[in-house]
Design an enzyme around this catalytic site. Structure first.
Site, PDB file in Angstrom:
ATOM      1  N   LYS A 199       0.859  -1.185   0.000  1.00 42.84           N
ATOM      2  CA  LYS A 199       0.000   0.000   0.000  1.00 42.84           C
ATOM      3  C   LYS A 199       0.894   1.233   0.000  1.00 42.84           C
ATOM      4  O   LYS A 199       1.894   1.277   0.734  1.00 42.84           O
ATOM      5  CB  LYS A 199      -0.895   0.019   1.241  1.00 42.84           C
ATOM      6  CG  LYS A 199      -1.827  -1.187   1.339  1.00 42.84           C
ATOM      7  CD  LYS A 199      -3.020  -1.050   0.429  1.00 42.84           C
ATOM      8  CE  LYS A 199      -3.989  -2.208   0.607  1.00 42.84           C
ATOM      9  NZ  LYS A 199      -5.162  -2.089  -0.290  1.00 42.84           N
TER      10      LYS A 199
ATOM     11  N   ASP B 149      -0.252  -0.065  -4.436  1.00 40.80           N
ATOM     12  CA  ASP B 149      -1.706   0.189  -4.431  1.00 40.80           C
ATOM     13  C   ASP B 149      -1.981   1.495  -3.705  1.00 40.80           C
ATOM     14  O   ASP B 149      -1.715   1.613  -2.512  1.00 40.80           O
ATOM     15  CB  ASP B 149      -2.393  -0.976  -3.708  1.00 40.80           C
ATOM     16  CG  ASP B 149      -3.914  -0.830  -3.651  1.00 40.80           C
ATOM     17  OD1 ASP B 149      -4.445   0.194  -4.111  1.00 40.80           O
ATOM     18  OD2 ASP B 149      -4.567  -1.762  -3.143  1.00 40.80           O
TER      19      ASP B 149
ATOM     20  N   GLU C 274      -1.845   0.318  -8.639  1.00 40.47           N
ATOM     21  CA  GLU C 274      -3.264  -0.021  -8.544  1.00 40.47           C
ATOM     22  C   GLU C 274      -4.051   1.171  -8.001  1.00 40.47           C
ATOM     23  O   GLU C 274      -3.612   1.808  -7.047  1.00 40.47           O
ATOM     24  CB  GLU C 274      -3.385  -1.219  -7.605  1.00 40.47           C
ATOM     25  CG  GLU C 274      -4.790  -1.665  -7.288  1.00 40.47           C
ATOM     26  CD  GLU C 274      -4.799  -2.993  -6.516  1.00 40.47           C
ATOM     27  OE1 GLU C 274      -3.839  -3.787  -6.672  1.00 40.47           O
ATOM     28  OE2 GLU C 274      -5.754  -3.231  -5.758  1.00 40.47           O
TER      29      GLU C 274
ATOM     30  N   GLU D 169     -11.491  -2.681  -8.486  1.00 37.18           N
ATOM     31  CA  GLU D 169     -12.264  -3.099  -7.309  1.00 37.18           C
ATOM     32  C   GLU D 169     -13.425  -2.148  -7.027  1.00 37.18           C
ATOM     33  O   GLU D 169     -14.412  -2.548  -6.427  1.00 37.18           O
ATOM     34  CB  GLU D 169     -11.366  -3.242  -6.076  1.00 37.18           C
ATOM     35  CG  GLU D 169     -10.869  -1.943  -5.503  1.00 37.18           C
ATOM     36  CD  GLU D 169      -9.955  -2.141  -4.298  1.00 37.18           C
ATOM     37  OE1 GLU D 169      -8.788  -2.511  -4.528  1.00 37.18           O
ATOM     38  OE2 GLU D 169     -10.393  -1.943  -3.153  1.00 37.18           O
TER      39      GLU D 169
ATOM     40  N   ASP E  42     -14.028  -7.663  -9.106  1.00 35.81           N
ATOM     41  CA  ASP E  42     -14.337  -7.941  -7.701  1.00 35.81           C
ATOM     42  C   ASP E  42     -15.630  -8.748  -7.709  1.00 35.81           C
ATOM     43  O   ASP E  42     -16.567  -8.431  -8.453  1.00 35.81           O
ATOM     44  CB  ASP E  42     -14.511  -6.617  -6.951  1.00 35.81           C
ATOM     45  CG  ASP E  42     -14.837  -6.809  -5.478  1.00 35.81           C
ATOM     46  OD1 ASP E  42     -13.971  -6.518  -4.643  1.00 35.81           O
ATOM     47  OD2 ASP E  42     -15.963  -7.254  -5.163  1.00 35.81           O
TER      48      ASP E  42
ATOM     49  N   HIS F 117      -9.358  -8.419  -7.604  1.00 32.13           N
ATOM     50  CA  HIS F 117      -9.252  -7.907  -6.250  1.00 32.13           C
ATOM     51  C   HIS F 117      -9.892  -8.919  -5.304  1.00 32.13           C
ATOM     52  O   HIS F 117     -10.919  -9.518  -5.622  1.00 32.13           O
ATOM     53  CB  HIS F 117     -10.013  -6.584  -6.143  1.00 32.13           C
ATOM     54  CG  HIS F 117     -10.214  -6.104  -4.729  1.00 32.13           C
ATOM     55  ND1 HIS F 117     -11.441  -6.195  -4.081  1.00 32.13           N
ATOM     56  CD2 HIS F 117      -9.358  -5.555  -3.847  1.00 32.13           C
ATOM     57  CE1 HIS F 117     -11.311  -5.689  -2.866  1.00 32.13           C
ATOM     58  NE2 HIS F 117     -10.077  -5.296  -2.691  1.00 32.13           N
TER      59      HIS F 117
END
Lengths: 411, 411
Positions: free
Chosen positions: B195, B223, B249, B276, B299, B326
């Site tokens: 992240k 992400d 992402e 997602e 997703d 995701h």
């Protein structure tokens, strides 16, 4: 696409303990089923509202907007779209209604008299800066500073241009279409709108009838309510082109920025319009960046309220594209007229090629119903944002316990 | 962007009177507040479900999907996005769970063994035909017909590739990041994810630590969870580029097709991934048409269920773009693995450059939890779609009356 709507609203009221008798009223418009989902979403925002200091909230509606739009858990359900975004819009518009009432001004005037920096503070520039920075938005507002007073006076004198959808609903006979189209012109409208997309042969005939009825100088917009795929939209509009439709509204999915751009290139010089179902400012941003539309159609109750609509009005002005709001439904005319009037006085600074939709439905339920005169909205003078219903209407039609519903056996 | 999530789910169960003991289970994942809105939306679909003939509904899940997606009044709240679309997904996925259980097959296998025409009938091509016609989708499926059996056998033998997000959460110390990254590689993963987006200096340091820990041959995705504007995303990724991130992402708003395209051009050869939070197949269509992403992230619980995800898988295969779902949250791994496995056997026909996210959370609540082995998802053999929770978990955690909530004083 939207058959058998049962015009409804999730109605939001902000009460205070100020003792001044003022309340903030607003609504999210729905077409029936789903109104309870919308109400649940509005109730989920209570934690951001109930028990807070009124002055603090109303004094910084930019912050209030950002708190709700970026609510860290609710945003998972979007982000910034659909039921949750509409709920934020209802609560925020109710706050604007209250603020304008406290200021003793109609909302359009209250907004149009704010300082440039105050207006900028209301806008959430997140995700917009590749199309419009705060500095660019400031340039738009600064350009419109000279002449604010003159335009306000002009607006009060002349009203804001409207167009009417009354003649063109699907299912009307050709005779009725012709009669209503003529009446619209006689009433002073310079633009009417026809619903299209159910049957091509019918649409060609109806367009011919309408054009003959109104003559060459009246604009006839057509509205497909998202029915078509991109290729269908182009073929259909080529068939209607001989009768010179002014714009094609919602030719396809409101999410399809590229599709709108493709349609626009193919049907030129017919204009492309969309927006009543565009979920948020990020989709409007792309419609403008890609020159996918000629006309931006904001809706008072779709996005996150006055604040997000200010962002969209600013982007449209920055890109030189006119905004012609969607209205109709329940209370949408009453609310959205304020935004176009603010646009005229303080943002784009013009009403050229700009019209607010008018549909002659359900105005009797509102405390300050719109007033049309010779095809123009008279500028409202009453304080507030326009979304307040008569208490009796709310009581009568509350689902499922209101007398109107009980009489229908809702329970 | 999504701080303090309280992982939750609106849980949907389809009961029948068939007397076979089978039920359809599924869920819409939420992060806490808003779960009641999501539940209200699922309840609003009862009219399309309750009292209908089970064989009829399960025998034509294409029609069932279209009925709910185009519900004439609920669609006003979207169309096809947010809470309502997720509700349709939950109900539809529960129907798929029931159908697969009745067939005695895991969902991936049930789908992957359907005839080409049966699969095509499941897809709603409305609004898609400028990017993929039914004939083009048929060509994709027909191309994958040869080798279905071999790939099914290979999948059962080897499992489907996964990647892990476990090492890279914000807030972990560098030591913990380094240790978990090494462990991921030792466990057989060939891709991890970090992240990013809170602090650039931190991210550069963490990226350096992670790269040193895993070596040059392991892919490190990053992400941003939508944190950035377009310009920020580009600048941030240029700063991380020396450590060779594999994909970025959600660099910005999931609605911003043009923004993703701009970021992609600027950060090449770093790949761009999103999905997602992409609301529906129309937005995915544009991401593919504009080559705005290198990786499509479906997703299981965001769009309108298996059917809309089949449309997206088909479009991605038609455009030659890999789908890397995701997962995480609650039950998302359990559900979405089936879609990638169907993709491998019957749609794209390959797992090259394809990985399903794995997050090591909350699997203990599911009747058929995912099984990871050497960085791959073992193909589930149990009948159903994977979304069924243990009855005890549902009872314990039902809000607000379950014992876990009572203990916390929810009421």
């Amino acid at each position: 696409m939207n058959p058998e709507p049962d015009y409804s609203a999730a109605y939001a009221v902000l009460h205070t303990d100020a003792g001044d008798g003022l309340e903030g009223h607003s609504l999210a418009f729905t077409t029936g089923r789903g109104n309870d989902i919308q109400s649940a979403a509005i109730q989920a925002l209570e934690q951001w509202v109930v028990g807070r200091r009124v002055d603090e909230v109303l004094g910084d509606l930019g912050a209030f907007s950002r708190e709700m739009v970026h609510e860290p858990q609710l945003r998972w359900l979007g982000p910034e779209k659909g039921v949750v975004q509409m709920a934020v819009g209802a609560v925020l518009n109710a706050a604007w209604d209250l603020r304008a009432k406290r200021a003793g001004q109609p909302l359009w005037q209250h907004l149009a008299r704010l300082d440039v920096e105050e207006l900028l503070d209301l806008v959430d520039f997140r995700w917009l800066t590749d199309a419009m920075t705060r500095a660019e938005a400031k340039a738009v507002l600064t350009r419109a500073l000279p002449g604010r007073e003159e335009r306000e006076a002009l607006l009060l004198e002349r009203g804001y241009p409207a167009y009417t959808t009354t003649p063109g609903w699907l299912g009307y006979s050709d005779d009725k279409l012709e009669r209503l189209a003529r009446e619209a012109v006689a009433d002073g409208f310079t633009q009417i709108k026809l619903k299209v997309g159910a049957d091509l042969t019918d649409d060609v005939r109806r367009m011919k009838v309408a054009r003959a009825a109104v003559g060459d100088d009246i604009r006839i917009a057509v509205d497909a309510n998202q029915r078509w795929d991109v290729g269908q939209a182009i073929a259909w509009m080529h068939a209607l082109a001989p009768y010179e439709p002014y714009w094609i509204e919602e030719p396809t999915s409101p999410d399809d920025v590229l599709g709108h751009a493709t349609v626009r290139r193919a049907v030129h010089p017919i204009k492309v319009a969309t927006g009543e179902h565009v979920a948020n400012r990020v989709v409007f941003k792309q419609l403008l960046q890609l020159r996918a539309v000629d006309v931006v159609q904001i809706d008072a109750a779709r996005v996150a309220g006055v604040n997000e609509n200010l962002a969209i009005l600013l982007m449209a002005a920055h890109h030189g594209v006119p905004v012609c709001p969607h209205a109709g439904g329940v209370g949408l005319c009453e609310m959205v007229q304020h935004l176009s009037m603010t646009d005229f006085v303080a943002i784009s600074g013009t009403w050229a090629d700009r019209v607010v939709e008018h549909v002659d439905h359900l105005h009797e339920h509102f405390v300050t119903p719109v007033q049309l005169e010779r095809g123009r909205y008279r500028a409202p003078l009453a304080p507030g944002g326009g979304g307040e219903m008569h208490a009796a209407s709310v009581a009568d039609y509350t689902f499922p316990d209101g007398p109107q519903w009980r009489a229908r056996g809702a329970r």
